[in-house]
Design an enzyme around this catalytic site. Structure first.
Site, PDB file in Angstrom:
ATOM      1  CG  ASP A  55      97.743 -27.530  30.145  1.00  0.00           C
ATOM      2  OD1 ASP A  55      97.929 -28.342  29.212  1.00  0.00           O
ATOM      3  OD2 ASP A  55      98.436 -26.511  30.312  1.00  0.00           O
ATOM      4  CD  GLU A 230     103.884 -31.758  27.894  1.00  0.00           C
ATOM      5  OE1 GLU A 230     104.843 -31.046  28.245  1.00  0.00           O
ATOM      6  OE2 GLU A 230     103.025 -31.373  27.068  1.00  0.00           O
TER       7      GLU A 230
END
Length: 360
Positions: A55, A230
């Site tokens: 991430d 997402e």
């Protein structure tokens, strides 16, 4: 004829010549010839992966790149002037939640922004149960985000529904700010489908109105493992076209990939019909390059502003899932004639790649 001994004058002169010669010789040996200066070696390439992690997020300001990634229990902040040397930067822990608090566990996907003279970090956290995951905000008024005090501003959520939410980010269009995030459609979490939502911001930690669902997993490449949209990231093209690049499919599969939403010219970001979804993923696995499940990206420009770069995570082998083996990679990308981004394919691990233009 008898041998003659040298007279005193000759003997003196011979002795003096020998001594002078020795002195010159000794002088040379005591001052060795300087070695030629070696040329300065300039490192002009790097290789992926940059470091372990997942991430990745980058924010650049005044020549400095601020980097964050998922830690799990706290938020660390790296700063560097050269992204190719990210692994040599020393991170600073800027936030550790209070044990037992609603935001104390599963601290994921932090992102840094600078609004109205203050720094903000948006992040995901909960109390340890999946159903409790929400998006949160930290604020810092220091000029340098690695210093000063980070103040917890609490949850950021739509007034219409405080539901499961992760991967918060911000889109700025025509002077307005919009919060974008991944959420689920009901309180019970029975439906594990992950959608992407948007709401207008009244300030950096408050949303207004009802959230709009921009996209849900409906195409086959968005449903590997289970349906997931997402990690939305805003991208503005050189000709001011607006895109949202998002991650699709479950991160535990090799087929985690990037999809794309395009906002029509003059469109309203809060109107779903003003967005067009790509029918195919725009960035996918490349097994021959040791790139499995590439996704959850961020964008930045080279130091001289001439190049666009994408940073993302991937696995180096198959079936490694959403685990600690994920690593961070970056590569240059371009824009097509129609203004849409062209990310190409994930570059191979170990391949020497030119550093961003203008790096020192």
């Amino acid at each position: 004829m008898k041998n003659r001994k040298p007279n005193g004058l000759k003997l003196h002169m011979i002795t003096r010549v020998i001594l002078v010669s020795l002195a010159i010789s000794c002088g040379k040996s005591s001052s060795p010839t300087p070695s030629p200066e070696l040329p300065v070696t300039t490192v002009s390439t790097f290789a992926n992966p940059l470091m372990n992690g997942a991430d990745p997020s980058v924010f650049q300001k005044n020549g400095v790149y601020y980097y964050l990634q998922t830690n799990g229990s706290s938020i660390n902040l790296w700063s560097t002037t050269a992204m190719s040397k990210l692994s040599s930067a020393i991170p600073k822990t800027v936030f550790t939640p209070v044990a037992g608090a609603p935001n104390s566990r599963n601290v994921w996907a932090p992102e840094l922004f600078f609004f109205d003279g203050k720094w903000y970090i948006y992040y995901t956290a909960g109390n340890g149960t999946d159903i409790s995951q929400r998006t949160w905000v930290l604020e810092n008024s220091s000029a340098d985000p690695t210093t000063g005090t980070w103040v917890d501003k609490g949850k950021i959520f739509s007034p219409s529904a405080d539901l499961w939410a992760i991967d918060g980010s911000v889109l700025e269009v025509n002077g307005s700010r919009y919060f974008i995030w991944c959420g689920r459609p009901d309180v019970t979490n029975v439906n594990l489908t992950q959608n992407i939502y948007i709401a207008k911001m009244t300030n950096p930690y408050t949303l207004e109105g009802t959230a709009t669902k921009l996209t849900e997993p409906e195409l086959s490449w968005e449903k590997n493992g289970f349906g997931v949209n997402e990690g939305p990231q805003a991208l503005i093209s050189p000709d001011n076209k607006v895109f949202l690049i998002y991650s699709a499919s479950y991160c535990g599969t090799d087929d985690y990939a990037l999809g794309q939403l395009s906002l029509k010219a003059g469109g309203n970001p809060l109107v779903k019909e003003d967005w067009t979804k790509s029918t195919q993923p725009v960035f996918t696995k490349q097994p021959q390059s040791n790139a499995f499940g590439p996704g959850h990206n961020s964008f930045f420009k080279s130091p001289d502003g001439k190049e666009n770069w994408i940073i993302y995570h991937a696995n180096s082998a198959t079936n490694q899932g959403c685990a600690d083996k994920r690593n961070v990679r970056m590569q240059k990308f371009t824009f097509k004639a129609d203004g849409s981004p062209d990310f190409g394919v994930p570059v191979a691990t170990g391949l020497q790649v030119n550093i961003p233009s203008g790096e020192k």
